[in-house]
Design a protein around this motif. Structure first.
Motif, PDB file in Angstrom:
ATOM      1  N   GLY A  81      22.954 -41.926  27.932  1.00 18.68           N
ATOM      2  CA  GLY A  81      22.026 -43.035  27.694  1.00 18.68           C
ATOM      3  C   GLY A  81      21.015 -43.244  28.793  1.00 18.68           C
ATOM      4  O   GLY A  81      20.066 -44.015  28.639  1.00 18.68           O
ATOM      5  N   GLY A  82      21.213 -42.585  29.941  1.00 17.20           N
ATOM      6  CA  GLY A  82      20.244 -42.676  31.019  1.00 17.20           C
ATOM      7  C   GLY A  82      20.483 -43.806  32.005  1.00 17.20           C
ATOM      8  O   GLY A  82      19.705 -43.996  32.930  1.00 17.20           O
ATOM      9  N   PHE A  83      21.565 -44.585  31.827  1.00 13.88           N
ATOM     10  CA  PHE A  83      21.847 -45.657  32.777  1.00 13.88           C
ATOM     11  C   PHE A  83      23.360 -45.788  32.948  1.00 13.88           C
ATOM     12  O   PHE A  83      24.138 -45.347  32.101  1.00 13.88           O
ATOM     13  N   ALA A  84      23.752 -46.384  34.056  1.00  9.32           N
ATOM     14  CA  ALA A  84      25.169 -46.568  34.348  1.00  9.32           C
ATOM     15  C   ALA A  84      25.409 -47.986  34.849  1.00  9.32           C
ATOM     16  O   ALA A  84      24.540 -48.598  35.481  1.00  9.32           O
ATOM     17  N   MET A  85      26.585 -48.515  34.530  1.00  2.00           N
ATOM     18  CA  MET A  85      27.005 -49.830  35.002  1.00  2.00           C
ATOM     19  C   MET A  85      28.382 -49.691  35.644  1.00  2.00           C
ATOM     20  O   MET A  85      29.396 -50.146  35.108  1.00  2.00           O
TER      21      MET A  85
END
Length: 506
Positions: A160-164
């Motif tokens: 998805g192109g992002f990380a949390m």
């Protein structure tokens, strides 16, 4: 005489050496993590993880730390798919596990399910637990979720192109975590299983001793599970069984590279024919056919099909999508306080998912949830009682003549796929339940679609109205229960939800 005595002396000496060597090997302490209780509310699925007040389970979190080993493949798998690997590097890690266990020790059934947490979305997510928590808890199993991979702990590249990651959570609860890379994830996962079976498990399990410890992984975690089974399990020999959920046709690299670097591979991974312990592979229709478009190409499990044997069962479930309405909607209301009416309403077709609007309603097939529960129950009986599940038929597909990596469903006159594990929703249908996305958007790729039949079509199929429908539905359901593909414990709920959901005109 001297020669005979000398020979006897040599034999005794060799026997002593062998005995000492064997005892020395048995005394070797294999790596386990340091485990300490971590009070407070754990973060899971992007939020504080709490069970409903009516639950008879409790949640605990523990920090795990130690030194993990990576592996390298030294030669290509042999004709049986047996890998040859050796240890490569060692690095330190600090991670966590989340534990769900009965409040009453007497409810424990002896099984511990160890789940390799999914990190495809850039955060720690437990889809298998969401989809079969009811069977896990009513059976009395203990559930342990392991933050095995780097992305969920400290961040990294994601689809998805992002990380949390946990490390960046507000409040600083997880500032101490660290991860040396996914090449070390396999050994971290081994160490957790070894700990739960070892002498120090009382830190987490108290007086309880597991009879069986089962490894579980879904989607990306299932990719890693396939590699674990082939490469690491023959060495580690920790788990008593494997539940591989939604693997598509992939296996993860042993080197632990970022997911972007391997999801587009065109090389399928089959499981070794020399499996050590019972292994059940649960594949949805999406997983069998695969997901291939301009943005992403995950090859289907049809490319990794292989004969079953006395250690392997593969369940291909008709009409199911990789993700569906149970995961995204129904599981929120299907708690110990949820009513049948709430569940039926949550199953209503919708094209709205989170903050997105899709071209068609996404897949709302109940069978993913119910058959998944039965599969976990079947694996436990297989491991504990030696009851091997019967072999099942494959889904009927046609491989694309121009692109051998692509396949299409063979459908009946109503539009539903033929073959696979059947269910009342397939054999007594009220809609088309498909794994195929309703559009080419990234968000629609894994959740299929639903096309409800019109009231006129339902009248044509069931001229006797809801009574005829429910009678045929129950006959099909009873067959599934008898075959072990749906649990008798779910029958009342299934029948009532079917009644409440029927949209016929009379």
């Amino acid at each position: 005489m001297m020669k005979k005595n000398l020979l006897k002396s040599w034999v005794l000496t060799i026997m002593v050496i062998v005995i000492v060597s064997c005892n020395s090997n048995n005394d070797i302490k294999l790596p386990e993590p340091n485990v300490i209780s971590y009070p407070g509310i754990p973060v899971l699925n992007m939020k504080d993880f709490k069970l409903p007040a009516c639950s008879d389970y409790k949640v605990e979190e523990y920090i795990i730390s130690g030194n993990a080993t990576s592996y390298m493949q030294t030669k290509a798998p042999d004709g049986n798919g047996v890998w040859t690997v050796e240890e490569k590097d060692t690095a330190s890690y600090v991670s966590r596990i989340v534990v769900m266990k009965p409040k009453d020790d007497s409810k424990f059934n002896g099984t511990v399910i160890v789940d390799w947490i999914n990190v495809t979305g850039g955060f720690d997510f437990t889809p298998s637990r969401n989809m079969m928590w009811k069977e896990i808890t009513r059976s009395g199993a203990i559930y342990v979720a392991v933050s095995a991979q780097q992305v969920g702990l400290v961040g990294g590249e994601t689809i998805g192109g992002f990380a949390m990651p946990l490390k960046e959570r507000k409040g600083g609860r997880y500032t101490q975590v660290k991860h040396p890379g996914d090449a070390f994830s396999f050994d971290i996962f081994s160490q957790v299983g070894r700990f739960l079976k070892g002498d120090n498990s009382s830190v987490v399990l108290g007086k309880l001793k597991p009879k069986h410890v089962i490894a579980l992984g879904e989607s990306q975690s299932a990719f890693y599970m396939c590699t674990y089974v082939n490469a690491v399990d023959p060495i580690a020999k920790v788990y008593d069984g494997f539940f591989i959920h939604s693997r598509l046709g992939l296996g993860a690299p042993l080197e632990g590279v970022d997911i972007i670097d391997f999801v587009n591979t065109t090389t399928p991974m089959k499981l070794t024919t020399k499996l050590r312990v019972p292994t059940l592979v649960f594949t949805t229709e999406t997983d069998v056919l695969g997901v291939i478009n301009e943005k992403m190409g995950m090859i289907g499990a049809f490319l990794a099909r292989q004969p079953e044997n006395d250690k392997l069962r593969i369940w291909e479930v008709a009409g199911t999508a990789h993700h569906d309405s149970y995961l995204h909607k129904v599981s929120r209301v299907d708690t110990c306080g949820g009513s049948y009416a709430d569940i039926a309403k949550a199953y209503e077709p919708t094209n709205k998912m989170l903050f997105m609007k899709l071209d068609k309603p996404f897949n709302n097939a109940p069978q993913h949830h119910y058959v998944l529960e039965a599969a976990m129950s079947a694996l436990q009986k297989w491991i504990g009682e030696g009851v091997i599940p019967e072999k099942t038929q494959q889904l009927e597909i046609v491989v694309d003549s121009d692109n051998k990596l692509a396949a299409h469903a063979v459908t009946d006159e109503l539009g539903n796929i033929i073959g696979g594990i059947r269910s009342p929703w397939m054999d007594v249908p009220v809609s088309v339940l498909s794994s195929q996305p309703s559009s080419e958007s990234f968000n629609a790729l894994l959740i299929g679609h639903t096309e409800p039949f019109s009231p006129e079509k339902l009248d044509e199929l069931y001229p006797g109205g809801i009574n005829e429908y429910l009678q045929k539905f129950e006959n099909s359901l009873n067959k599934d229960i008898m075959e072990g593909h749906i649990l008798a414990a779910d029958k009342e709920e299934i029948m009532e939800v079917a009644r409440l959901s029927y949209k016929g005109t009379h």
